[in-house]
Write a protein that holds these residues in place. Structure first.
Motif, mmCIF file in Angstrom:
data_model
loop_
_atom_site.group_PDB
_atom_site.id
_atom_site.type_symbol
_atom_site.label_atom_id
_atom_site.label_comp_id
_atom_site.label_asym_id
_atom_site.label_seq_id
_atom_site.Cartn_x
_atom_site.Cartn_y
_atom_site.Cartn_z
ATOM 1 N N ASP A 131 -6.061 -0.078 -0.511
ATOM 2 C CA ASP A 131 -6.716 0.655 0.575
ATOM 3 C C ASP A 131 -8.016 -0.029 0.989
ATOM 4 O OD1 ASP A 131 -4.774 2.564 0.765
ATOM 5 O OD2 ASP A 131 -5.860 4.113 -0.345
ATOM 6 N N GLU A 132 -8.713 -0.586 0.018
ATOM 7 C CA GLU A 132 -10.005 -1.225 0.285
ATOM 8 C C GLU A 132 -9.861 -2.617 0.902
ATOM 9 O OE1 GLU A 132 -13.105 -0.166 -0.121
ATOM 10 O OE2 GLU A 132 -12.691 1.801 -1.019
ATOM 11 N N ASN B 118 -2.420 4.062 -9.514
ATOM 12 C CA ASN B 118 -3.454 4.711 -8.704
ATOM 13 C C ASN B 118 -4.575 3.719 -8.385
ATOM 14 O OD1 ASN B 118 -2.102 7.133 -8.752
ATOM 15 N ND2 ASN B 118 -3.233 7.964 -10.482
ATOM 16 N N PRO C 204 0.810 -1.201 0.000
ATOM 17 C CA PRO C 204 0.000 0.000 0.000
ATOM 18 C C PRO C 204 0.861 1.276 0.000
ATOM 19 C CG PRO C 204 -0.784 -1.559 1.645
ATOM 20 C CD PRO C 204 0.535 -2.059 1.175
ATOM 21 N N TYR D 177 -6.517 -4.610 1.606
ATOM 22 C CA TYR D 177 -5.288 -5.133 2.195
ATOM 23 C C TYR D 177 -5.383 -5.306 3.709
ATOM 24 C CZ TYR D 177 -0.200 -5.582 2.941
ATOM 25 O OH TYR D 177 1.052 -6.023 3.294
ATOM 26 N N SER D 178 -6.018 -4.367 4.390
ATOM 27 C CA SER D 178 -6.093 -4.439 5.858
ATOM 28 C C SER D 178 -6.938 -5.626 6.332
ATOM 29 C CB SER D 178 -6.665 -3.134 6.425
ATOM 30 O OG SER D 178 -7.982 -2.922 5.965
ATOM 31 N N SER E 261 3.168 2.549 3.188
ATOM 32 C CA SER E 261 3.728 1.352 3.815
ATOM 33 C C SER E 261 5.155 1.166 3.325
ATOM 34 C CB SER E 261 2.894 0.113 3.461
ATOM 35 O OG SER E 261 3.196 -0.332 2.147
ATOM 36 N N CYS F 111 -3.369 1.232 -5.757
ATOM 37 C CA CYS F 111 -3.322 1.828 -4.410
ATOM 38 C C CYS F 111 -4.710 1.863 -3.785
ATOM 39 C CB CYS F 111 -2.733 3.239 -4.485
ATOM 40 S SG CYS F 111 -0.950 3.281 -4.772
ATOM 41 N N ILE F 112 -5.718 2.212 -4.569
ATOM 42 C CA ILE F 112 -7.087 2.250 -4.053
ATOM 43 C C ILE F 112 -7.567 0.841 -3.722
ATOM 44 C CG2 ILE F 112 -9.487 2.766 -4.668
ATOM 45 C CD1 ILE F 112 -8.394 5.133 -6.315
#
Length: 281
Positions: free
Chosen positions: A212-213, A205, A29, A215-216, A32, A208-209
């Motif tokens: 963000d949605e 881009n 990400p 990976y966590s 990170s 990355c989004i």
């Protein structure tokens, strides 16, 4: 197939890129310390059948940073010819005494672990398969597997630049009749034609989004989670949907046809008309 075979995953990676320089070490990400390359390695580490993961980069000084990065992360690294990627793969595979090779590229950070496991299982279950590839899968999630014996035949017989640059066309394009080829067709799963490779800023881009949605919730999210996200937030997948992927062209005629396709898509009608009328049918 013998359980003692040495299965080696080789990731081709370099810093040079005409559309997105230094992409393989871009953070992902975004906020990170992970990179495109480390995400690929981390995912491959989850495939327990793989005995060794090797990053195959070039011998150019601009790629010293990749070697340094790999050594810092304790990732095996091999350096070889920049243009002749086939040679780089062959020597890396030979040096690491590979029996079976999985080929990946450093700009595809969301390879799907379940698809890799499925592909490896099929490759080892079928007898005497030389080359396996997935069909009808989103760009950037492909899996290619081949034996060292087949790679050596490829290396010794490939003569065209496109074969040496793209590693595997000799299997599926030049001489498929010389190999036992297995295609795993995912079309039955009705997977849409999505783009998960990173060639441009739009691709990065988008990636990355996506991270963000997802990976966590799961560092190794796969196609299932991505398709679920697409149902909820389809607009995200429009970000890089207009990017045109480069095609592997073996002949001038194929390049001309590809040029005509791109001209038509860009509404460059005068150039398209000129090329159509003046190039031999």
């Amino acid at each position: 197939m013998d359980n003692m075979v040495n299965i080696v995953a080789i990731i081709q990676a370099r810093m040079g890129s005409s559309r997105l320089p230094n992409k393989v070490l871009k953070n992902l990400p975004f906020f990170s310390s992970e990179t495109l390359l480390s995400n690929i390695v981390n995912r491959l580490n989850e495939v327990k059948s793989i005995n060794k993961i090797v990053v195959a980069t070039t011998d150019k000084s601009s790629d010293n940073i990749i070697e340094e990065y790999c050594r810092e992360k304790k990732i095996s690294v091999f350096r070889g010819n920049e243009k002749n990627v086939l040679e780089r793969f062959y020597i890396a595979a030979r040096n690491y005494k590979a029996d079976i090779i999985l080929r990946f590229t450093g700009d595809n950070p969301i390879i799907d672990i379940s698809l890799i496991n499925e592909s490896l299982n099929e490759f080892q279950r079928e007898k005497n398969v030389d080359y396996l590839s997935l069909k009808n899968i989103p760009l950037g999630m492909g899996v290619e597997i081949f034996t060292f014996k087949a790679l050596e035949k490829n290396y010794l017989n490939s003569i065209f630049e496109y074969e040496k640059e793209h590693v595997t066309p000799y299997f599926y394009k030049t001489c498929p009749q010389n190999f036992k080829i297995l295609y795993l067709d995912k079309n039955k799963d009705e997977i849409p034609p999505l783009r998960f490779t990173v060639d441009t800023f739009e691709d990065y881009n988008f990636m990355c989004i996506l991270f963000d949605e997802l990976y966590s919730k799961n560092n190794f999210f796969g196609l299932k989670e991505i398709l679920e996200l697409r149902e909820k937030k389809p607009w995200i997948f429009e970000i890089n949907s207009s990017i045109m992927q480069k095609r592997v062209c073996a002949t001038l005629d194929e390049e001309i046809e590809e040029a005509k396709r791109l001209l038509k898509k860009q509404d460059l009608n005068k150039a398209y008309k000129f090329l159509t009328e003046n190039w031999r049918k």
